[in-house]
Each structure stands twice: as structure tokens, then as C-alpha cells.
Design an enzyme around this catalytic site. Sequence first.
Site, PDB file in Angstrom:
ATOM      1  N   TYR A 205     -54.735 -74.355 -35.373  1.00 15.44           N
ATOM      2  CA  TYR A 205     -54.548 -74.767 -37.012  1.00 15.44           C
ATOM      3  C   TYR A 205     -53.746 -76.132 -36.779  1.00 15.44           C
ATOM      4  CZ  TYR A 205     -52.493 -74.790 -41.475  1.00 15.44           C
ATOM      5  OH  TYR A 205     -51.987 -75.218 -42.786  1.00 15.44           O
TER       6      TYR A 205
ATOM      7  N   SER B  91     -49.182 -79.874 -42.488  1.00 17.23           N
ATOM      8  CA  SER B  91     -48.501 -78.608 -42.380  1.00 17.23           C
ATOM      9  C   SER B  91     -47.149 -78.849 -41.259  1.00 17.23           C
ATOM     10  CB  SER B  91     -49.268 -77.534 -41.726  1.00 17.23           C
ATOM     11  OG  SER B  91     -48.553 -76.472 -41.314  1.00 17.23           O
TER      12      SER B  91
END
Length: 329
Positions: free
Chosen positions: A157, A132
Site C-alpha cells: 500500500y 499517505s
Amino acid sequence: MQQNDKYIFVTGCAGFIGFHLSMRLLDEGYSILGIDNLNDYYDQTLKYDRLEILKKSKNFIFIKGSIENMELLSSLFKQYEIEKVVHLAAQAGVRYSLENPHAYIQSNLVGFANILECCKEHQIKHLIYASSSSVYGNNKQVPFSVSDRVDQPISLYAATKKANELMAYTYSHLYKLPTTGLRFFTVYGPWGRPDMAYFIFSNAIIKQEPLNLFNYGNMKRDFTYIDDIIESIFRLLEKGLPIDLSPPYKIYNIGNHQPVKLHDFIQVLEDQLGMRANKNFLPIQPGDVQETFADIEDIVKFIDYRPKTNIEDGIRNFVKWFKEYYNLS
């Protein structure tokens, strides 16, 4: 199905990117083994509807289950001749990681470790996995380059995604497992995730509800259209890793290389929806980054493909699907 068919294993196949990738691979004649736990992080109806489309293909096999279940994963790798793996299953969302951190530890760390072990044991030709752009945190140097240090994640995350890259490197180094990590930059388009900003914005505009703009709307995002993402992944699957990599490990940014101001993005949404937004300006939220901007020259050079969908065309396609799917006049 023939017993000797070779499969591409797509985890998170009922998710946004997993669905689109599975569709493309099926269209190209590949046999797909897909797994998804169909959790309730967002509207499950959307996941089941994506799945129904995939199930129309005779070359698609679906397993409902979690990648945290090592016994299940091992049995699948033994039962099916899996040649390559595209690992997209994960607990998504930056803000939700503040509320439910254990979901991220289980799915993104334990689950990924299970995938790596199975790929190692069965000598998978290529593991492509989702990282990501969030790993860059509040990186001040733009555009973001894969050579930048990414040791200061500002959400759990992001920390799990950075951990995935480190874990993959270890397996590539120790076991010569070919791995490619993809740092996705704000993927959008039809069949997208309802927790994503553009989806939330569209709902708010349609319902004439307040549209919360954090950091007072002064965000910039490298919005990347889903078709450009899928074309890039497909070419990576076809081509494999660059030759003579030791260890066989690579990370790419996969973005549009054209950051868009949130104000401008909303303007395009308003134009396509034919309605004005009721904007509510708020301070930046914990875990959010102010700007994302992908340096993509490495992947462009390798696969000979540069994203080509501009924000106007991408949003037009999304709004068309959005209105049709939700029966909006």
C-alpha cells in the site's frame, strides 16, 4: 444543470474523506461530479448511506464505475467540463495489501495513471490526490517531514502511494500539470471506515469482545479529525499551488501534529462509550509502523490553517454518530 457548468471531479466520493469533502463543496455552492465503484472492501451499506445524503443536492452527479476503466473516465472528461480533480479513490488498508496485492496495483497504479492521463489531456487546473503517511515506513526521525527520504516502504500500500507521488511529479514536469499530493495522517471521525482501528476498537468495546492491541499497545498515531482534513483540502482547492513552482508540483503532510499513545486513545474511547475494553496485547504486525508524527508547518503557512480538534472532542463526535447510526443505547 446548465451545460456549461464547471465541475470538481471527486473520485471515491462515497468513501470517508470523499463523502465529507463532497458535502463541504456542495455546501459552498460547487457542482460535483463524483465517481465510486462501491466495492465490498468494507460494509457497502455505509457507502450507500453516504451517497444518499449527497444525492439530495441538485448539484451532485454520481457515476458508479472504476477509475481503472479508462474508456469510462475519458468519456466523463469529454462530457463534463471538469475544472479541478480531487482524487481520493484507492484500494485502502495496509494489512489487506498483504492478502490482495493485485487490487492495489489495479486501483492505485493503473487507476492513478488513468487519472493523470485524463487530467493532462483536458488541461485540468489542479489535481489534488491522496498519498499517505505510510510512505514514511519506519522513519526514525520525527516529526516526519516531506523532505525526508521515503524509499523504504514496508507495505505494498505504502509503495503504491509513493509511486503515485513519483508519477505525479513526472506529469507535472513533462506536461506542466499542477499536482498536489497529500500525505494523510490517521484520519478519524463520523462516517469513518469500519476497517480503521478506532472503529474496530469501538465495536470490540461495545460487544465486550477482546480488543487486540498490536505492539502491546505501544503505538503512537497522529490522529487527525475529519473536519480539519476537509478544511485543509478546501483551502488548497481555493488557493491552488504556490506561485512560481517549476514544475507545478507539491506534497504536503496533512496531520494534527500531536501524536497520541494508543493506550491514551483507548482511554478516551472507553470514557465516551462508558465501557471498559477487554485488552489483548499482541506483537507488532507486518506492515505496521510504530509511530506517525506530521511536520505540518509548510501547509499551515500556505493555507493559514492549523488543525484544532483535540482527541477528546473528535472522539466524542465520533461516538455520538456511532451510537446514532448503529442504534446503540
